[in-house]
Motif scaffolding. Structure first.
Motif, PDB file in Angstrom:
ATOM      1  N   PHE A  91      -3.186  -5.787  -9.055  1.00  0.00           N
ATOM      2  CA  PHE A  91      -2.938  -4.454  -8.492  1.00  0.00           C
ATOM      3  C   PHE A  91      -1.753  -3.755  -9.165  1.00  0.00           C
ATOM      4  O   PHE A  91      -1.388  -2.649  -8.756  1.00  0.00           O
ATOM      5  CB  PHE A  91      -2.682  -4.565  -6.984  1.00  0.00           C
ATOM      6  N   LYS A 150      -9.317  -5.540  -0.075  1.00  0.00           N
ATOM      7  CA  LYS A 150      -9.589  -6.284  -1.305  1.00  0.00           C
ATOM      8  C   LYS A 150      -8.483  -7.299  -1.574  1.00  0.00           C
ATOM      9  O   LYS A 150      -8.742  -8.445  -1.972  1.00  0.00           O
ATOM     10  CB  LYS A 150      -9.714  -5.322  -2.482  1.00  0.00           C
ATOM     11  N   PRO A 194      -0.139   2.737  -6.143  1.00  0.00           N
ATOM     12  CA  PRO A 194      -1.234   3.724  -6.072  1.00  0.00           C
ATOM     13  C   PRO A 194      -2.595   3.039  -5.982  1.00  0.00           C
ATOM     14  O   PRO A 194      -2.838   2.025  -6.637  1.00  0.00           O
ATOM     15  CB  PRO A 194      -1.098   4.494  -7.403  1.00  0.00           C
ATOM     16  N   ASN A 195      -3.450   3.582  -5.141  1.00  0.00           N
ATOM     17  CA  ASN A 195      -4.831   3.101  -5.005  1.00  0.00           C
ATOM     18  C   ASN A 195      -4.916   1.627  -4.589  1.00  0.00           C
ATOM     19  O   ASN A 195      -5.881   0.938  -4.917  1.00  0.00           O
ATOM     20  CB  ASN A 195      -5.610   3.315  -6.310  1.00  0.00           C
ATOM     21  N   PHE A 196      -3.898   1.161  -3.874  1.00  0.00           N
ATOM     22  CA  PHE A 196      -3.918  -0.230  -3.405  1.00  0.00           C
ATOM     23  C   PHE A 196      -4.955  -0.372  -2.305  1.00  0.00           C
ATOM     24  O   PHE A 196      -5.018   0.427  -1.370  1.00  0.00           O
ATOM     25  CB  PHE A 196      -2.532  -0.623  -2.883  1.00  0.00           C
ATOM     26  N   ASP A 197      -5.776  -1.410  -2.402  1.00  0.00           N
ATOM     27  CA  ASP A 197      -6.843  -1.660  -1.439  1.00  0.00           C
ATOM     28  C   ASP A 197      -6.463  -2.878  -0.577  1.00  0.00           C
ATOM     29  O   ASP A 197      -6.536  -4.017  -1.029  1.00  0.00           O
ATOM     30  CB  ASP A 197      -8.158  -1.925  -2.189  1.00  0.00           C
ATOM     31  N   ASN A 198      -6.085  -2.637   0.674  1.00  0.00           N
ATOM     32  CA  ASN A 198      -5.645  -3.711   1.560  1.00  0.00           C
ATOM     33  C   ASN A 198      -6.710  -4.780   1.742  1.00  0.00           C
ATOM     34  O   ASN A 198      -6.425  -5.986   1.631  1.00  0.00           O
ATOM     35  CB  ASN A 198      -5.268  -3.153   2.936  1.00  0.00           C
ATOM     36  N   ALA A 226       0.822  -1.217   0.000  1.00  0.00           N
ATOM     37  CA  ALA A 226       0.000   0.000   0.000  1.00  0.00           C
ATOM     38  C   ALA A 226       0.854   1.264   0.000  1.00  0.00           C
ATOM     39  O   ALA A 226       0.399   2.326  -0.446  1.00  0.00           O
ATOM     40  CB  ALA A 226      -0.939  -0.013   1.200  1.00  0.00           C
TER      41      ALA A 226
END
Length: 366
Positions: free
Chosen positions: A60, A31, A25-29, A21
């Motif tokens: 991702f 998800k 960029p825009n990483f969703d833990n 994260a």
């Protein structure tokens, strides 16, 4: 005992997600955790979990491999900053990512492999590239054999093995391993034992298909130094176990004037899960000191009813004139993942300098 697949678990993925994260960029833990640990996760074996982790990571990352490859360096830097040490088996999914998604971008993949192998060994990941881009990759492996980083130098040797265990075999190198020889020449006196041991393993692979090449190399390298002599000895271990006449002669190993007596087994019937205990005397009947390599062979029964010998080393040392020694050993028949035992007639033989001098039959039962 913990299973190897259990290196992948929730707390590892949570720590990994926290690191990713900070880079992606825009990483969703949440998800990531949901995708990487599906309902059938418990049933997945180690390699399945590793490849699954690779495939989830890809969701991702940029779809263009050249762009995603550029992110591997900051990811590794962040992992180190967050306390993840180098060469942890969990991170085998990183080189697998290169093999899975970079096969059509050789330039980016080469740069990524050189980077990642310094964090977690990439010898398995390079195999598809050696198959698809054989000449280009062998030239690259030769360049890597002179790299300043020992892990890259080892990668040049380990990755170019013709028969890397658990990895793809490289048929072209099994048939003609000559492209490997400049690599091992560069590494034969490497200051790192880790690298030199890989050289020995590579050469041992070559002995399976082209023993004469390694025997010629052994003659050429003999006496260069103790480290190189050790490489040769380890490289020729399969030939020694097989009792190859030329390599036995190379090491001055013959069985004349050496004798086995009082060879006994504790029981002529052994149950799967137990051990076969055996003993014998070895004597140097010569008037001169003799160097003796002692081994025993278990003739395992196969599914087709035939027996196949597996040789185990006991010792290797100099025996003084008329010296006699009692040897006692046990061979386990406890079930293991790498061998299936079949009940029925087996044999055990004692080898002295590559020559079988005594043999006894026994039964293996449930």
């Amino acid at each position: 005992m913990a299973l190897i697949k259990d290196i992948y678990h929730l707390s590892f993925y949570e720590r990994l997600a926290n690191s990713l994260a900070k880079v992606l960029p825009n990483f969703d833990n949440k998800k990531f955790i949901k995708l990487v640990m599906p309902s059938n996760f418990a049933e997945m074996e180690w390699k399945q979990r590793m490849q699954h982790t690779t495939d989830v990571l890809h969701l991702f990352m940029p779809t263009n491999f050249a762009e995603s490859a550029l992110l591997l360096k900051p990811i590794i830097v962040q992992l180190k900053a967050d306390g993840f040490g180098e060469h942890r088996l969990e991170f085998m999914f990183l080189p697998a990512y290169i093999a899975s998604y970079g096969l059509n971008d050789l330039k980016s993949a080469i740069e990524a492999l050189e980077l990642v192998t310094q964090f977690i060994s990439a010898e398995f990941a390079v195999r598809p590239f050696l198959i698809k881009y054989h000449e280009e990759m062998m030239m690259q492996m030769l360049k890597w054999s002179t790299h300043e980083n020992l892990h890259v130098r080892r990668f040049a040797s380990e990755g170019s093995r013709p028969r890397l265990p658990w990895g793809l075999a490289i048929s072209a190198l099994k048939v003609n391993p000559n492209a490997i020889l400049p690599i091992v020449e560069n590494l034969k006196s490497d200051p790192s034992e880790y690298v030199r041991r890989s050289v020995a393993n590579n050469l041992n692979d070559i002995t399976k298909d082209n023993p004469e090449i390694v025997i010629d190399l052994a003659k050429k390298w003999k006496g260069i130094g103790k480290e190189t002599d050790a490489i040769i000895k380890h490289a020729c271990r399969s030939l020694l176990k097989a009792g190859h006449p030329e390599i036995l002669s190379f090491y001055g190993l013959d069985a004349n004037g050496l004798s086995i007596s009082d060879f006994e087994i504790e029981n002529d019937t052994v149950k799967i899960g137990e051990s076969l205990a055996f003993s014998f005397h070895i004597k140097n009947d010569d008037v001169l000191p003799r160097y003796i390599r002692l081994e025993y062979a278990i003739y395992y029964l196969k599914s087709n009813g035939q027996q196949n010998a597996k040789v185990f080393k006991i010792s290797e040392r100099t025996y003084q004139p008329k010296e006699k020694c009692l040897v006692k050993r046990k061979q386990s028949f406890k079930p293991i993942t790498t061998r299936k035992f079949y009940t029925g007639a087996h044999k055990i033989g004692i080898l002295v300098n590559g020559k079988e001098q005594a043999c006894i039959e026994f039964l293996l039962n449930d």
